[in-house]
Design a protein around this motif. Structure first.
Motif, short mmCIF file in Angstrom:
data_model
loop_
_atom_site.label_atom_id
_atom_site.label_comp_id
_atom_site.label_asym_id
_atom_site.label_seq_id
_atom_site.Cartn_x
_atom_site.Cartn_y
_atom_site.Cartn_z
N GLU A 87 69.04 11.71 9.08
CA GLU A 87 69.13 12.96 9.83
C GLU A 87 70.60 13.34 9.95
OE1 GLU A 87 66.74 14.91 11.32
OE2 GLU A 87 65.14 13.68 10.48
N TYR A 88 70.95 14.47 9.35
CA TYR A 88 72.33 14.96 9.40
C TYR A 88 72.38 16.26 10.19
CZ TYR A 88 73.23 11.61 5.70
OH TYR A 88 73.36 10.45 4.98
N THR A 89 73.53 16.54 10.75
CA THR A 89 73.73 17.78 11.48
C THR A 89 75.13 18.30 11.19
OG1 THR A 89 73.62 18.85 13.63
CG2 THR A 89 74.56 16.65 13.58
N GLY A 90 75.25 19.61 11.20
CA GLY A 90 76.55 20.23 11.02
C GLY A 90 77.27 20.37 12.34
N ALA A 91 78.51 20.78 12.27
CA ALA A 91 79.33 20.92 13.47
C ALA A 91 78.81 22.03 14.37
CB ALA A 91 80.78 21.19 13.09
N LYS A 92 78.12 23.01 13.81
CA LYS A 92 77.62 24.14 14.61
C LYS A 92 76.27 23.86 15.25
CE LYS A 92 81.03 26.75 13.31
NZ LYS A 92 82.23 26.53 14.06
N SER A 93 75.57 22.82 14.84
CA SER A 93 74.22 22.56 15.37
C SER A 93 74.08 21.13 15.88
CB SER A 93 73.18 22.84 14.29
OG SER A 93 73.39 21.99 13.18
N LEU A 94 75.06 20.66 16.63
CA LEU A 94 75.02 19.31 17.18
C LEU A 94 73.95 19.21 18.26
CD1 LEU A 94 78.85 18.72 17.33
CD2 LEU A 94 77.24 17.49 15.90
N PRO A 95 73.25 18.08 18.34
CA PRO A 95 72.13 17.97 19.29
C PRO A 95 72.59 17.81 20.74
CG PRO A 95 72.46 15.90 18.15
CD PRO A 95 73.39 16.89 17.52
N ARG A 96 71.74 18.32 21.64
CA ARG A 96 71.91 18.09 23.08
C ARG A 96 70.75 17.21 23.51
NH1 ARG A 96 72.47 23.57 26.17
NH2 ARG A 96 72.14 22.08 27.83
N VAL A 97 71.05 16.16 24.23
CA VAL A 97 70.03 15.20 24.65
C VAL A 97 69.75 15.41 26.13
CG1 VAL A 97 69.46 12.75 24.83
CG2 VAL A 97 70.85 13.57 22.93
N ARG A 98 68.50 15.72 26.45
CA ARG A 98 68.05 15.88 27.83
C ARG A 98 68.96 16.83 28.61
NH1 ARG A 98 63.37 12.76 29.04
NH2 ARG A 98 64.15 12.46 31.13
N ASP A 99 69.24 18.00 28.04
CA ASP A 99 70.12 19.01 28.65
C ASP A 99 71.46 18.41 29.07
OD1 ASP A 99 68.42 21.13 28.30
OD2 ASP A 99 67.37 20.75 30.19
N ASN A 100 72.06 17.67 28.16
CA ASN A 100 73.37 17.03 28.32
C ASN A 100 73.39 15.94 29.38
OD1 ASN A 100 74.73 18.26 26.24
ND2 ASN A 100 75.47 19.93 27.51
N LEU A 101 72.22 15.41 29.77
CA LEU A 101 72.18 14.24 30.65
C LEU A 101 72.24 12.95 29.83
CD1 LEU A 101 69.49 15.34 33.24
CD2 LEU A 101 71.97 15.33 33.50
N GLY A 102 71.94 13.06 28.54
CA GLY A 102 72.00 11.93 27.64
C GLY A 102 73.11 12.11 26.62
N VAL A 103 73.16 11.18 25.68
CA VAL A 103 74.22 11.18 24.68
C VAL A 103 73.60 11.00 23.30
CG1 VAL A 103 76.24 9.91 23.85
CG2 VAL A 103 75.88 10.20 26.29
N ALA A 104 74.08 11.77 22.35
CA ALA A 104 73.74 11.56 20.94
C ALA A 104 74.93 10.87 20.29
CB ALA A 104 73.45 12.89 20.25
N ILE A 105 74.68 9.79 19.57
CA ILE A 105 75.75 9.06 18.88
C ILE A 105 75.65 9.38 17.40
CG2 ILE A 105 76.72 6.80 18.35
CD1 ILE A 105 75.63 5.82 21.02
N LEU A 106 76.77 9.79 16.83
CA LEU A 106 76.84 10.19 15.43
C LEU A 106 77.86 9.35 14.69
CD1 LEU A 106 76.36 12.99 17.16
CD2 LEU A 106 76.70 14.01 14.95
N THR A 107 77.66 9.22 13.39
CA THR A 107 78.70 8.68 12.54
C THR A 107 79.21 9.84 11.69
OG1 THR A 107 79.28 7.06 10.85
CG2 THR A 107 77.03 7.85 10.83
#
Length: 132
Positions: A87-107
């Motif tokens: 699962e890849y994402t671009g800089a413009k479509s980074l995920p939000r986890v639980r309305d920013n209560l959580g954290v998404a970790i990316l490489t």
């Protein structure tokens, strides 16, 4: 036994340690796991960690964090990108986890970081996991 997804095994060890109310867990070390553990420490999901040299690949000892009632700081940790389905994402479509209560970790090309940090640096990458 061969390990097909070491990151998923790493997350499962942490998840099971939290459910069993362990003070700490030991996981086999790698550079990627070390970077993810550093992000978890910076975000306040674990107390601390150390790298133990055992003459082989090493061990990461992670002290888990609990609140005053004994509930773990990590409520849920979910693997997103898998070896069979990245699962890849671009800089413009980074995920939000639980309305920013959580954290998404990316490489990313600039290292392992949270989605918020990737947004500040304007980079995308592979989504490793969600944590809240």
């Amino acid at each position: 036994m061969s390990v097909s997804d070491p990151i998923a095994d790493y997350l499962t060890i942490i998840r099971n340690g939290c459910k069993a109310n362990f003070d700490y867990v030991d996981v086999p070390a790698s550079k990627m796991k070390n970077h993810i553990t550093q992000v978890l420490t910076d975000q306040g999901y674990i107390k601390k960690y150390i790298l133990i040299e055992d003459g082989k690949q090493g061990i990461i000892r992670i002290w888990l964090k609990y609140n005053d009632e004994g509930e773990p700081a990590i409520k849920k940790i979910v693997r997103v990108s898998r070896p069979g389905r990245k699962e890849y994402t671009g800089a413009k479509s980074l995920p939000r986890v639980r309305d920013n209560l959580g954290v998404a970790i990316l490489t990313t090309p600039q290292g392992v970081m949270t989605a918020r940090e990737a947004s500040r640096r304007n980079v995308g990458g592979e989504i490793l996991c969600y944590i809240w």
